[in-house]
Design an enzyme around this catalytic site. Structure first.
Site, short mmCIF file in Angstrom:
data_model
loop_
_atom_site.label_atom_id
_atom_site.label_comp_id
_atom_site.label_asym_id
_atom_site.label_seq_id
_atom_site.Cartn_x
_atom_site.Cartn_y
_atom_site.Cartn_z
N PRO A 131 0.59 -1.60 -0.18
CG PRO A 131 -0.31 -0.72 1.91
CD PRO A 131 0.44 -2.12 1.59
CG LEU A 183 3.75 -0.69 5.23
CD1 LEU A 183 3.38 -1.68 4.72
CD2 LEU A 183 4.75 -1.21 6.01
N GLY A 184 7.89 1.81 3.23
CA GLY A 184 8.48 2.47 1.63
C GLY A 184 8.11 1.72 0.41
CB SER A 185 5.13 1.73 -1.35
OG SER A 185 4.90 3.03 -1.00
CB SER A 186 7.97 6.32 -2.41
OG SER A 186 9.09 6.61 -1.12
CB ALA A 187 11.97 3.14 -0.68
CG ASP A 247 12.19 4.41 3.41
OD1 ASP A 247 12.60 3.54 5.15
OD2 ASP A 247 10.98 4.14 3.54
C1 MEV Z 1 9.69 6.72 8.85
O1 MEV Z 1 9.62 4.97 8.31
C2 MEV Z 1 11.24 6.34 9.69
C3 MEV Z 1 11.19 7.85 10.57
O2 MEV Z 1 12.12 7.19 11.22
C4 MEV Z 1 12.07 8.49 8.88
C5 MEV Z 1 13.52 7.41 8.89
O3 MEV Z 1 13.99 7.05 9.81
O4 MEV Z 1 13.57 8.59 8.00
C6 MEV Z 1 10.40 8.62 10.54
#
Ligand code: MEV
Length: 305
Positions: A71, A76-80, A123
């Site tokens: 999603p 959950l890092g989808s854009s990465a 990410d």
């Molecule tokens: C976001 O997934 C995690 C944060 O620690 C930001 C980051 O690590 O860049 C809030």
């Protein structure tokens, strides 16, 4: 034609604290994004700035087809994963000879550009290499894999990582005496968790503590609390916000036998559950078998650029 996929990520411990140089622990998860790139003479324009950024950065043009199991905008890092898989597929299709390390750093630069300066190097690193990743002293390194049973609960409440990171930064700037001990305590929990990977009950307790500390930073949300409480009541060892908070997702560390029960409790509490474990591969090449390598439903199609 080349098809590559890349996994999403969760933070097991230490989100937000890592922004201030503290250590943290992230893990690649099974759901992936699949990207097929094909050399074509006159590709149509693509409507994703991440994919556009990949083609621009590598100086080629081609068409793109995407299938995502992740999603978007949920932490959950989808854009990465989209960026990493697209770079890998372009690299393969055009024979550019980029290494994994080139892919991770280029993906981070693209994310930074698209997100106007703020992006998570975690990410893109986790999506490129997979596995369990320790963030320490501003560097990232892979740890030996662990077989954690994780259930993710998506609140479907949208959130903006950049806004939450800025909010915590401002809170800290105005209240260093209050916030610094919270960040130190988060780091202590991360560091103790690393010595207790085999003690899942204690690890779950550390997750509960990490969650309380994140709430103290102000990144909780009633929908997250609902899913976290439901998971614990259904037998999870522990549960916490994962990622930026303020919406997005939570994770529960579960005994294997309780995964379905915890997932059911999350759904009953109006969340969307994903049962998962660690992905150890990171970005990987898929067979060109005509179904985008994913053996699943296509969420969206882009015939890009
Ligand atoms: C976001 O997934 C995690 C944060 O620690 C930001 C980051 O690590 O860049 C809030």
């Amino acid at each position: 034609m080349a098809t590559w996929s890349a996994p999403g990520k969760v933070f097991l411990f230490g989100e937000h604290a890592v922004v201030f140089g503290k250590s943290g622990l992230a893990m690649a998860i099974k759901p992936r994004v699949y990207v097929t790139v094909r050399k074509v003479r006159n590709p149509a324009k693509v409507n994703s700035p991440y994919i556009e950024g990949c083609f621009e950065e590598l100086g080629v043009t081609g068409s793109v087809y995407i299938h995502s199991q992740l999603p978007s905008s949920s932490g959950l890092g989808s854009s990465a994963a989209v960026t990493v898989a697209t770079l890998c597929a372009i690299n393969d299709e055009f024979g550019l000879g980029l290494t994994r390390s080139d892919i991770a750093s280029t993906a981070f630069n693209i994310e930074k550009k698209v997100q106007k300066g703020r992006a998570s190097p975690t990410d893109t690193f986790v999506s490129t290499y997979g596995g369990l990743v320790l963030i320490k002293d501003g560097k990232r390194r892979r740890l030996p894999p662990e077989n954690f049973n994780i259930v993710i609960g998506n609140t479907m409440v949208s959130h903006k990582t950049s806004e939450l990171v800025a909010m915590v930064g401002e809170f800290r700037a105005n209240n260093p005496l209050v916030v610094d001990p919270i960040l130190d305590a988060i780091e202590a929990v991360t560091s103790r968790s690393m010595h207790n990977f085999q003690n899942l009950k204690l690890l779950g307790r550390y997750m509960d503590i990490n969650n309380a500390l994140l709430e103290a930073l102000g990144v909780g949300h009633p929908a997250l609390s609902r899913l976290i409480t439901a998971s614990r009541a259904a037998g999870a060892y522990g549960a916490k916000i994962t990622g930026a908070g303020g919406g997005g997702c939570m994770i529960a560390l579960c005994p294997k036998r309780s995964k379905s029960k915890v997932a059911g409790a999350i759904e009953a509490a109006e969340g969307k559950a994903i049962i998962t474990t660690m992905d150890t591969e990171g970005a990987r090449k898929e067979e060109d078998n005509g179904n985008n390598g994913s053996n699943g439903r296509s969420d969206y199609i882009k015939t890009g650029r």
